[in-house]
Design a protein around this motif. Sequence first.
Motif, PDB file in Angstrom:
ATOM      1  N   SER A  10       0.836  -1.195   0.000  1.00 50.26           N
ATOM      2  CA  SER A  10       0.000   0.000   0.000  1.00 50.26           C
ATOM      3  C   SER A  10       0.870   1.244   0.000  1.00 50.26           C
ATOM      4  CB  SER A  10      -0.938   0.011   1.208  1.00 50.26           C
ATOM      5  OG  SER A  10      -0.198   0.078   2.413  1.00 50.26           O
ATOM      6  N   VAL A  11       0.296   2.344  -0.496  1.00 48.34           N
ATOM      7  CA  VAL A  11       0.975   3.639  -0.529  1.00 48.34           C
ATOM      8  C   VAL A  11      -0.047   4.727  -0.235  1.00 48.34           C
ATOM      9  CG1 VAL A  11       2.355   5.263  -1.889  1.00 48.34           C
ATOM     10  CG2 VAL A  11       2.521   2.815  -2.355  1.00 48.34           C
ATOM     11  N   THR A  12       0.355   5.732   0.545  1.00 44.37           N
ATOM     12  CA  THR A  12      -0.455   6.925   0.729  1.00 44.37           C
ATOM     13  C   THR A  12       0.466   8.104   0.983  1.00 44.37           C
ATOM     14  OG1 THR A  12      -2.426   7.830   1.822  1.00 44.37           O
ATOM     15  CG2 THR A  12      -0.802   6.755   3.235  1.00 44.37           C
ATOM     16  N   VAL A  13      -0.070   9.314   0.817  1.00 44.82           N
ATOM     17  CA  VAL A  13       0.679  10.544   1.061  1.00 44.82           C
ATOM     18  C   VAL A  13      -0.027  11.328   2.152  1.00 44.82           C
ATOM     19  CG1 VAL A  13       1.451  12.738   0.079  1.00 44.82           C
ATOM     20  CG2 VAL A  13       1.569  10.645  -1.292  1.00 44.82           C
ATOM     21  N   LEU A  14       0.737  11.823   3.104  1.00 50.89           N
ATOM     22  CA  LEU A  14       0.176  12.509   4.262  1.00 50.89           C
ATOM     23  C   LEU A  14       0.656  13.953   4.343  1.00 50.89           C
ATOM     24  CD1 LEU A  14       0.877   9.393   6.349  1.00 50.89           C
ATOM     25  CD2 LEU A  14      -1.415  10.352   6.205  1.00 50.89           C
ATOM     26  N   LYS A  15      -0.316  14.870   4.360  1.00 50.34           N
ATOM     27  CA  LYS A  15      -0.057  16.298   4.598  1.00 50.34           C
ATOM     28  C   LYS A  15      -1.162  16.831   5.506  1.00 50.34           C
ATOM     29  CE  LYS A  15       1.576  18.943   1.323  1.00 50.34           C
ATOM     30  NZ  LYS A  15       1.676  19.722   0.047  1.00 50.34           N
ATOM     31  N   GLY A  27       7.765   0.561  -3.859  1.00 52.60           N
ATOM     32  CA  GLY A  27       8.786   1.594  -3.774  1.00 52.60           C
ATOM     33  C   GLY A  27       8.800   2.501  -4.988  1.00 52.60           C
ATOM     34  N   SER A  28       8.547   1.941  -6.165  1.00 50.81           N
ATOM     35  CA  SER A  28       8.477   2.761  -7.372  1.00 50.81           C
ATOM     36  C   SER A  28       7.301   3.729  -7.310  1.00 50.81           C
ATOM     37  CB  SER A  28       8.351   1.876  -8.615  1.00 50.81           C
ATOM     38  OG  SER A  28       9.497   1.063  -8.776  1.00 50.81           O
ATOM     39  N   LEU A  29       6.183   3.276  -6.770  1.00 51.96           N
ATOM     40  CA  LEU A  29       5.037   4.157  -6.591  1.00 51.96           C
ATOM     41  C   LEU A  29       5.352   5.270  -5.587  1.00 51.96           C
ATOM     42  CD1 LEU A  29       2.230   1.451  -6.458  1.00 51.96           C
ATOM     43  CD2 LEU A  29       2.532   3.159  -8.256  1.00 51.96           C
ATOM     44  N   GLN A  30       6.080   4.927  -4.530  1.00 46.70           N
ATOM     45  CA  GLN A  30       6.485   5.960  -3.573  1.00 46.70           C
ATOM     46  C   GLN A  30       7.384   7.004  -4.239  1.00 46.70           C
ATOM     47  OE1 GLN A  30       7.803   2.990  -0.389  1.00 46.70           O
ATOM     48  NE2 GLN A  30       7.087   4.705   0.876  1.00 46.70           N
ATOM     49  N   ALA A  31       8.332   6.541  -5.042  1.00 47.04           N
ATOM     50  CA  ALA A  31       9.222   7.472  -5.736  1.00 47.04           C
ATOM     51  C   ALA A  31       8.425   8.393  -6.649  1.00 47.04           C
ATOM     52  CB  ALA A  31      10.274   6.698  -6.531  1.00 47.04           C
ATOM     53  N   MET A  32       7.428   7.857  -7.331  1.00 46.67           N
ATOM     54  CA  MET A  32       6.588   8.677  -8.203  1.00 46.67           C
ATOM     55  C   MET A  32       5.858   9.745  -7.411  1.00 46.67           C
ATOM     56  SD  MET A  32       5.751   9.149 -11.334  1.00 46.67           S
ATOM     57  CE  MET A  32       4.534  10.125 -12.205  1.00 46.67           C
ATOM     58  N   GLU A  33       5.348   9.383  -6.242  1.00 39.97           N
ATOM     59  CA  GLU A  33       4.651  10.367  -5.411  1.00 39.97           C
ATOM     60  C   GLU A  33       5.604  11.464  -4.944  1.00 39.97           C
ATOM     61  OE1 GLU A  33       1.171  10.478  -4.751  1.00 39.97           O
ATOM     62  OE2 GLU A  33       1.406   9.115  -6.451  1.00 39.97           O
ATOM     63  N   VAL A  34       6.835  11.107  -4.613  1.00 41.85           N
ATOM     64  CA  VAL A  34       7.827  12.108  -4.211  1.00 41.85           C
ATOM     65  C   VAL A  34       8.085  13.089  -5.349  1.00 41.85           C
ATOM     66  CG1 VAL A  34      10.236  12.483  -3.552  1.00 41.85           C
ATOM     67  CG2 VAL A  34       8.939  10.622  -2.503  1.00 41.85           C
ATOM     68  N   ILE A  52       3.384  18.456 -10.117  1.00 40.00           N
ATOM     69  CA  ILE A  52       2.574  17.890 -11.198  1.00 40.00           C
ATOM     70  C   ILE A  52       1.654  16.811 -10.631  1.00 40.00           C
ATOM     71  CG2 ILE A  52       4.345  18.362 -12.924  1.00 40.00           C
ATOM     72  CD1 ILE A  52       5.054  15.377 -12.878  1.00 40.00           C
ATOM     73  N   GLY A  53       0.518  16.603 -11.305  1.00 38.06           N
ATOM     74  CA  GLY A  53      -0.360  15.510 -10.931  1.00 38.06           C
ATOM     75  C   GLY A  53      -1.079  15.709  -9.606  1.00 38.06           C
ATOM     76  N   LYS A  54      -1.705  14.662  -9.151  1.00 35.98           N
ATOM     77  CA  LYS A  54      -2.499  14.664  -7.925  1.00 35.98           C
ATOM     78  C   LYS A  54      -1.928  13.618  -6.962  1.00 35.98           C
ATOM     79  CE  LYS A  54      -7.239  14.075  -6.210  1.00 35.98           C
ATOM     80  NZ  LYS A  54      -8.639  13.729  -6.600  1.00 35.98           N
ATOM     81  N   PRO A  55      -1.289  14.043  -5.878  1.00 33.65           N
ATOM     82  CA  PRO A  55      -0.719  13.077  -4.933  1.00 33.65           C
ATOM     83  C   PRO A  55      -1.809  12.244  -4.247  1.00 33.65           C
ATOM     84  CG  PRO A  55       0.187  15.280  -4.590  1.00 33.65           C
ATOM     85  CD  PRO A  55      -0.998  15.437  -5.506  1.00 33.65           C
TER      86      PRO A  55
END
Length: 249
Positions: free
Chosen positions: A162-167, A206-213, A220-223
């Motif tokens: 799983s992957v998520t972004v937190l702000k 990990g590749s998905l995490q790198a993309m989010e970074v 660009i895009g929507k985190p």
Amino acid sequence: MIKIQFAPNEVARYARHIILREFGGEGQQKLKAARVLMVGAGGLGAPVLSYLAAAGVGTLGIVDDDTVALSNLQRQIIHDTAAIGSAKVDSAEQAVHRLNPHITVEKHALRLDENNAASILERYDIIVDGSDNFTTRYLLADMAADLHKPLVSGAIGRFDGSVTVLKPYEDSNPHYRDLFPAPPPAGTVPGCAEAGVIGALPGVIGSLQAMEVIKLITGIGKPLIGRLLLYDGLDARFDTISYKRRLIF
């Protein structure tokens, strides 16, 4: 934005980024100016560090207090057989510089705790969680929120990730504890050593995490803020769950 000069060979190195209409030279400059902290130089840290180094993120901090073991090599592809017994931060630094000598690496050969986390995290723009224990995950989530640092959180187990972004400090975005209010009781969730993990799985997450970074740095895009991306490796399926702030902090 301060203009950053690139050497001629850097322009060639990042040419496929620069020709992207959404990215361009400005996006590449943002990457070079960025400071990203990778917590964990293991399964998730390997693809994150590799892709961020290749992308041209100027400064990569690496936190890990472990040494490379033979059993790591099935999935932690930033390390190799010759690195067995070496500190993971040293092995990871060498791999990053083999890939891209223009990257600055800052090594933190320690385990994050309540006494040292703030002083380390505050030096970086974005934090990436590749840890393998709940204590560190919750510490990172709480500390990053307090310091107003974006956190890209990833987790793996057996065949799933799983992957998520937190702000959570912006726009009433949710906290990590809105998604997972408390750690599971000790001993109820086996780690990789007990349950196993398929070697290619950390590469996907990990590749998905790198993309989010990269998206966070360049704008660009929507985190994946307020969204948890789930990957089922056996069924080759992605699902996304939305979540909102529901707790009072």
